[in-house]
Scaffold this motif. Structure first.
Motif, PDB file in Angstrom:
ATOM      1  N   VAL A   1      34.214  40.505  42.643  1.00 51.99           N
ATOM      2  CA  VAL A   1      33.488  40.827  41.852  1.00 51.99           C
ATOM      3  C   VAL A   1      34.164  42.238  40.391  1.00 51.99           C
ATOM      4  CG1 VAL A   1      31.437  40.312  40.220  1.00 51.99           C
ATOM      5  CG2 VAL A   1      31.907  38.847  41.806  1.00 51.99           C
ATOM      6  N   LYS A   2      34.221  42.993  41.170  1.00 46.66           N
ATOM      7  CA  LYS A   2      34.384  43.987  40.899  1.00 46.66           C
ATOM      8  C   LYS A   2      35.797  44.846  40.175  1.00 46.66           C
ATOM      9  CE  LYS A   2      34.361  49.520  41.598  1.00 46.66           C
ATOM     10  NZ  LYS A   2      34.275  50.554  43.130  1.00 46.66           N
ATOM     11  N   VAL A   3      36.709  44.028  41.668  1.00 43.14           N
ATOM     12  CA  VAL A   3      38.191  43.993  41.050  1.00 43.14           C
ATOM     13  C   VAL A   3      38.493  43.357  39.886  1.00 43.14           C
ATOM     14  CG1 VAL A   3      40.752  43.284  41.053  1.00 43.14           C
ATOM     15  CG2 VAL A   3      39.073  44.300  43.077  1.00 43.14           C
ATOM     16  N   ILE A   4      37.195  41.966  39.080  1.00 45.50           N
ATOM     17  CA  ILE A   4      37.979  41.487  38.523  1.00 45.50           C
ATOM     18  C   ILE A   4      37.230  42.140  36.659  1.00 45.50           C
ATOM     19  CG2 ILE A   4      37.025  39.108  37.824  1.00 45.50           C
ATOM     20  CD1 ILE A   4      37.237  38.035  40.521  1.00 45.50           C
ATOM     21  N   ALA A   5      36.430  42.161  37.654  1.00 40.44           N
ATOM     22  CA  ALA A   5      35.182  42.715  35.782  1.00 40.44           C
ATOM     23  C   ALA A   5      36.267  44.136  35.297  1.00 40.44           C
ATOM     24  CB  ALA A   5      33.775  43.513  36.918  1.00 40.44           C
TER      25      ALA A   5
ATOM     26  N   PHE B   1      26.906  41.459  34.881  1.00 39.36           N
ATOM     27  CA  PHE B   1      26.586  40.212  34.384  1.00 39.36           C
ATOM     28  C   PHE B   1      27.679  39.023  35.205  1.00 39.36           C
ATOM     29  CE2 PHE B   1      27.317  38.102  30.352  1.00 39.36           C
ATOM     30  CZ  PHE B   1      26.349  37.458  30.675  1.00 39.36           C
ATOM     31  N   LEU B   2      28.526  39.849  35.345  1.00 38.65           N
ATOM     32  CA  LEU B   2      30.064  38.857  36.241  1.00 38.65           C
ATOM     33  C   LEU B   2      29.749  38.004  37.447  1.00 38.65           C
ATOM     34  CD1 LEU B   2      32.643  37.562  35.339  1.00 38.65           C
ATOM     35  CD2 LEU B   2      33.431  39.323  36.578  1.00 38.65           C
ATOM     36  N   ALA B   3      28.731  39.464  38.250  1.00 43.19           N
ATOM     37  CA  ALA B   3      28.466  38.668  39.522  1.00 43.19           C
ATOM     38  C   ALA B   3      27.487  38.035  39.385  1.00 43.19           C
ATOM     39  CB  ALA B   3      27.367  39.893  40.503  1.00 43.19           C
TER      40      ALA B   3
END
Length: 153
Positions: A29-33, A42-44
């Motif tokens: 998630v961190k890389v995508i965000a 929020f993305l998580a």
């Protein structure tokens, strides 16, 4: 017809996964965000919902992360919106009136209705993989970051 910020982020991040991940290449998630400039917490939360809805897949552990299977890739953008907001949001009145349909139309109902139906049709007809392929083929970049080149004066 307005999409919520949650739906917009879900569509953007799912298309990012379609373009950059596989069952062998999972992404955190961190890389995508960071890549698309979306808040990580929020993305998580969105990703938890998308995994429960079988729109995306995930694996836990040191080699874990998020990815799309072939089955996930066959889903469409309407599936993403339905999972996040429900499709009622897409059928809401363009002007925000509580009562608006062909029997009791708002002033712009008959102008907006064909446009809305056209978009919904395209969202249903194209798979996530087809959208991702189009993005790749046309060299588009999926990010909310400002990527316009800075012009030196």
């Amino acid at each position: 017809m307005m999409l919520s910020r949650a739906s917009k982020y879900a569509i953007l991040s799912t298309l990012f996964l379609a373009e950059h991940s596989s069952e062998d290449k999972k992404i955190s998630v961190k890389v995508i965000a960071e890549s698309i400039d979306v808040p990580s917490p929020f993305l998580a939360k969105l990703f938890q919902q998308l995994v429960r809805g079988k729109i995306i897949s995930s694996t836990k552990g040191p080699n874990g992360g998020f990815y799309l299977t072939k089955q996930n890739s066959k889903k469409n953008v309407c599936d993403i919106i339905e999972n996040i907001d429900g499709l009622n949001k897409l059928n809401d009145c363009f002007l925000g009136l509580n009562e608006c349909d062909s029997k009791n139309p708002c002033p712009v109902h008959f102008i907006v209705e064909p446009f809305k139906n056209n978009i919904l049709g395209k969202f249903r007809d194209k798979t996530i993989q087809e959208f991702a392929q189009e993005i790749s083929d046309k060299g588009r970049v999926l990010t909310l970051k400002d990527i316009t080149p800075k012009i030196k004066k």
